[in-house]
Scaffold this motif. Structure first.
Motif, PDB file in Angstrom:
ATOM      1  N   PRO A 119       0.820  -1.232   0.000  1.00  9.91           N
ATOM      2  CA  PRO A 119       0.000   0.000   0.000  1.00  9.91           C
ATOM      3  C   PRO A 119       0.845   1.270   0.000  1.00  9.91           C
ATOM      4  CG  PRO A 119      -0.883  -1.593   1.566  1.00  9.91           C
ATOM      5  CD  PRO A 119       0.415  -2.162   1.073  1.00  9.91           C
ATOM      6  N   GLU A 120       1.960   1.264   0.763  1.00  7.10           N
ATOM      7  CA  GLU A 120       2.797   2.466   0.814  1.00  7.10           C
ATOM      8  C   GLU A 120       3.483   2.732  -0.532  1.00  7.10           C
ATOM      9  OE1 GLU A 120       5.032  -0.757   3.282  1.00  7.10           O
ATOM     10  OE2 GLU A 120       2.967  -0.200   2.795  1.00  7.10           O
ATOM     11  N   THR A 121       3.757   1.669  -1.287  1.00  7.53           N
ATOM     12  CA  THR A 121       4.333   1.835  -2.628  1.00  7.53           C
ATOM     13  C   THR A 121       3.327   2.498  -3.557  1.00  7.53           C
ATOM     14  OG1 THR A 121       5.736  -0.134  -2.357  1.00  7.53           O
ATOM     15  CG2 THR A 121       5.336   0.630  -4.606  1.00  7.53           C
ATOM     16  N   VAL A 122       2.090   2.016  -3.517  1.00 10.84           N
ATOM     17  CA  VAL A 122       1.030   2.584  -4.362  1.00 10.84           C
ATOM     18  C   VAL A 122       0.822   4.066  -4.033  1.00 10.84           C
ATOM     19  CG1 VAL A 122      -1.416   2.451  -4.978  1.00 10.84           C
ATOM     20  CG2 VAL A 122      -0.106   0.342  -4.610  1.00 10.84           C
ATOM     21  N   GLN A 123       0.842   4.380  -2.755  1.00 12.05           N
ATOM     22  CA  GLN A 123       0.655   5.768  -2.335  1.00 12.05           C
ATOM     23  C   GLN A 123       1.801   6.663  -2.806  1.00 12.05           C
ATOM     24  OE1 GLN A 123      -2.795   5.747  -1.599  1.00 12.05           O
ATOM     25  NE2 GLN A 123      -1.970   7.561  -0.581  1.00 12.05           N
TER      26      GLN A 123
END
Length: 392
Positions: free
Chosen positions: A256-260
């Motif tokens: 999720p942090e990569t997508v963000q």
């Protein structure tokens, strides 16, 4: 009457893209038929390559009932056609095609290995995939790993005996058309317009990634490394990262942090799938390809042919195309810190960068030119036919 050659892949895009041009070349010497699941790409292969095509549905997933239906239909087709050679690519086409060809008593049953999903599998899934690979190789008369690393892996894991294995040429399933992938094909006007569209300035150093945006392509590590670099960058040499490829959220999704970070970092340009990647290579300075596993990655050859040095992970295929300090840099797999160091090195060391860039295209041309790979495979076909007393 030409010798019959059947090429089988699981999905039609593999026939169309991964083996582009090879069918047309082989049809000068053989009666070639391409087999895969149905789809528009299959009929585009028929038109562009000038070969016969047949649709037999195959699933990429583990689906026993559907697989048995595919096996039966493939067997019926081969029994009727009686080809002298069946050559399969991709895992599911391999197991179905090789089993069906053995049952149909096809004399030459050939399978190309261009990557092994089992490399990242564990537990029961790994055991199932090991079994499937062994059964595929047992059913084949010859197995062609498309890299020396895959050859070694297959031997080390006792999936096949060395007498059955061979790497064609220097590796790769189809080589690279260096006339098509050439910086000369993208003029200054095209580059200037694309840079304007992407807001790339003359002072930007542009990293590019081409491939599926999934975990095992190293995207989490790449975004983490780039994020740190972009925040600390000397603004006299600002950086950008182009991500070219589809985001596959259902298969091996990104953290999720990569997508963000991809969404929120203005220096990361998520450009999705692009039919022609050459213009994006032409406005970039280096490829970053930190994948966990590959067979023989076309994108690294394509980037090299477009005069881009590459930073790649130390996995088979990548560590054969790239020679450390000659046409790129090799970093440990799944290591964002080492990736960051390599990216900063190529940013700051102008002499090193120029050396890598100058060597990139010649090192692809001399080892992986498409016509060389095609002729090596043709030579292999003819040798096998002669050894088995089959008239060409």
């Amino acid at each position: 009457m030409k010798t019959k050659l059947v090429r089988i892949t699981t999905v039609p895009v593999s026939l169309k893209v991964l083996l582009k041009g090879q069918h047309k070349f082989m049809s000068e010497y053989f009666d070639v038929t391409g087999v895969s699941s149905s789809g528009q790409e299959l009929y585009e292969v028929k038109d562009s390559e000038g070969i016969n095509v047949v649709a037999i549905e195959m699933s990429r997933a583990i689906t026993p009932l559907s697989d048995l239906k595919s096996l039966w239909k493939t067997y019926q087709f081969l029994k009727k056609q009686k080809p002298q050679i069946v050559h399969t690519h991709t895992p599911k086409a391999g197991i179905i095609g090789m089993l069906a060809a053995k049952l149909a008593k096809v004399p030459l049953r050939l399978h190309t290995v261009a990557g092994l999903p089992l490399m990242e599998a564990q537990g029961t899934k790994r055991k199932v995939l090991d079994f499937v690979e062994k059964l595929t190789y047992t059913s084949a008369t010859k197995v062609y790993p498309n890299s020396k690393g895959l050859y070694d892996f297959i031997l080390k894991n006792n999936l096949a005996q060395s007498k059955k294995l061979k790497v064609i040429g220097n590796g790769s399933s189809n080589g690279i058309d260096t006339r098509f992938f050439s910086p000369e094909n993208i003029n200054d006007e095209q580059k200037d317009q694309l840079k304007k569209d992407l807001n790339i300035t003359a002072s930007d150093f542009v990293f590019v990634f081409v491939g599926r945006l999934v975990g095992d392509k190293g995207i989490n590590e790449l975004v983490q490394a780039f994020s740190q670099i972009s925040k600390n960058a000397d603004r006299s040499k600002s950086v950008k990262l182009l991500l070219i490829g589809p985001l596959e959220e259902h298969l091996d999704p990104l953290q999720p942090e990569t997508v963000q970070e991809i969404k929120n970092n203005p220096d990361i340009l998520d450009l999705g799938f692009q039919k022609d990647v050459r213009p994006y290579f032409a406005v970039s300075d280096a490829l970053v390809f930190p994948s966990y596993r590959e067979g023989f990655p076309n994108v690294v050859m394509q980037a090299g042919a477009m005069e881009l040095p590459s930073i790649v992970s130390d996995i088979n295929g990548c560590n054969e195309i790239i020679v450390e300090g000659q046409n790129g840099m090799i970093i440990p797999v799944k290591n964002s810190d080492k990736l960051k160091v390599a990216m900063e090195k190529i940013l700051s060391d102008t002499d090193l960068y120029q050396k890598l860039k100058i060597n990139s295209r010649p090192m692809i041309q001399s080892r992986y030119e498409q016509s060389v790979i095609w002729n090596e495979l043709l030579k292999e076909y003819k040798t096998l036919l002669k050894e088995n007393n089959i008239d060409v």
